[in-house]
Motif scaffolding. Structure first.
Motif: not given
Length: 241
Positions: A59, A75, A77-79, A219, A221-224
């Motif tokens: 990655g 990236h 992280a949207y928590r 591209d 944001m990652e959702i966690r």
């Protein structure tokens, strides 16, 4: 340095990874052309491409046909488990976030009616506009928030300053395609994959105090979510076409 028995491509991948982490190749920047890199490392194109494939699998890079090889953007992280402003959440993760206020003023809200505060902002991450967010606050709180510098003050913090404490929020996040209303702010073409977050925030007395819609580049944001026995409730639902 190549260790005894270590494949050459792994040593090259490790060296490139170290340069990426050190900032020699910043996020989003292009790596040198493959022929240039293979010559610099004294290996064949096949060996170099093995190294690039490893970095891609990790990655760290993105290879774009006809354009070249680029360092992957960092990236966000949207928590899902937190109840903070988006900017505060990201800053806690160590990210530099810049808020640009597009507009702030009284208008008629679809949910709250006349006299509501309409606050439109763009969140920039690593110099790139990544989130287009429109928030509504009902009267009588709206007028008390006029004049707040929302480029520097989070909406939840501004509400707390006028005695409104947030207690909970109901949020839906869905995949979508970028629409014309947001593309001008995010500088991406219509049809770009995005996440759309729609959140209603409630005060301690159960009254809705914020109605929020955020369009987030897919591209960027990652959702966690952190799951516990009683910590977070998630509902998954499909859409019918």
């Amino acid at each position: 340095m190549v260790r005894d028995g270590e494949p050459r491509y792994r040593a090259i991948a490790a060296d490139l990874a170290a340069k990426i982490h050190a900032g020699d190749y910043p996020a989003g920047s292009a790596l040198p052309a493959q022929r240039e890199l293979s010559g610099a490392y004294g290996v064949t194109l096949m060996t170099l491409r093995q190294a690039l494939r490893q970095l891609s699998d990790e990655g760290l890079i993105v290879q774009q046909a006809g354009r070249g090889t680029f360092v992957s953007p960092p990236h966000l992280a949207y928590r899902l488990g937190s109840l903070r402003s988006l900017a505060d959440d990201l800053r806690e993760q160590g990210h530099a976030v810049r808020t640009v206020v597009v507009s702030a003023g009284l208008a008629a809200s679809p949910r709250f009616g006349a006299g509501s505060l309409r606050l439109e902002r763009v969140r920039e991450f690593a110099g790139r506009p990544s989130v287009h967010q429109t928030s509504w606050v009902p009267a009588p709180h709206a007028e008390r928030l006029l004049g707040v510098d929302f480029a520097a003050v989070a909406l939840y913090a501004a509400l707390a300053d006028i005695g409104v404490a947030v207690a909970r929020a109901a949020e839906t996040i869905r995949p979508a395609l970028l629409e014309a209303s947001s593309k001008v702010h995010l500088h991406e073409p219509a049809g770009t994959p995005v996440f759309v977050s729609e959140r209603t925030t409630f005060a301690l007395d159960g009254a809705a105090v914020v109605d929020d819609r955020a369009v987030i580049l897919g591209d960027a944001m990652e959702i966690r979510a952190e799951r516990a026995a009683t910590g977070l409730s998630m509902t998954w639902s499909g859409t019918q076409t």
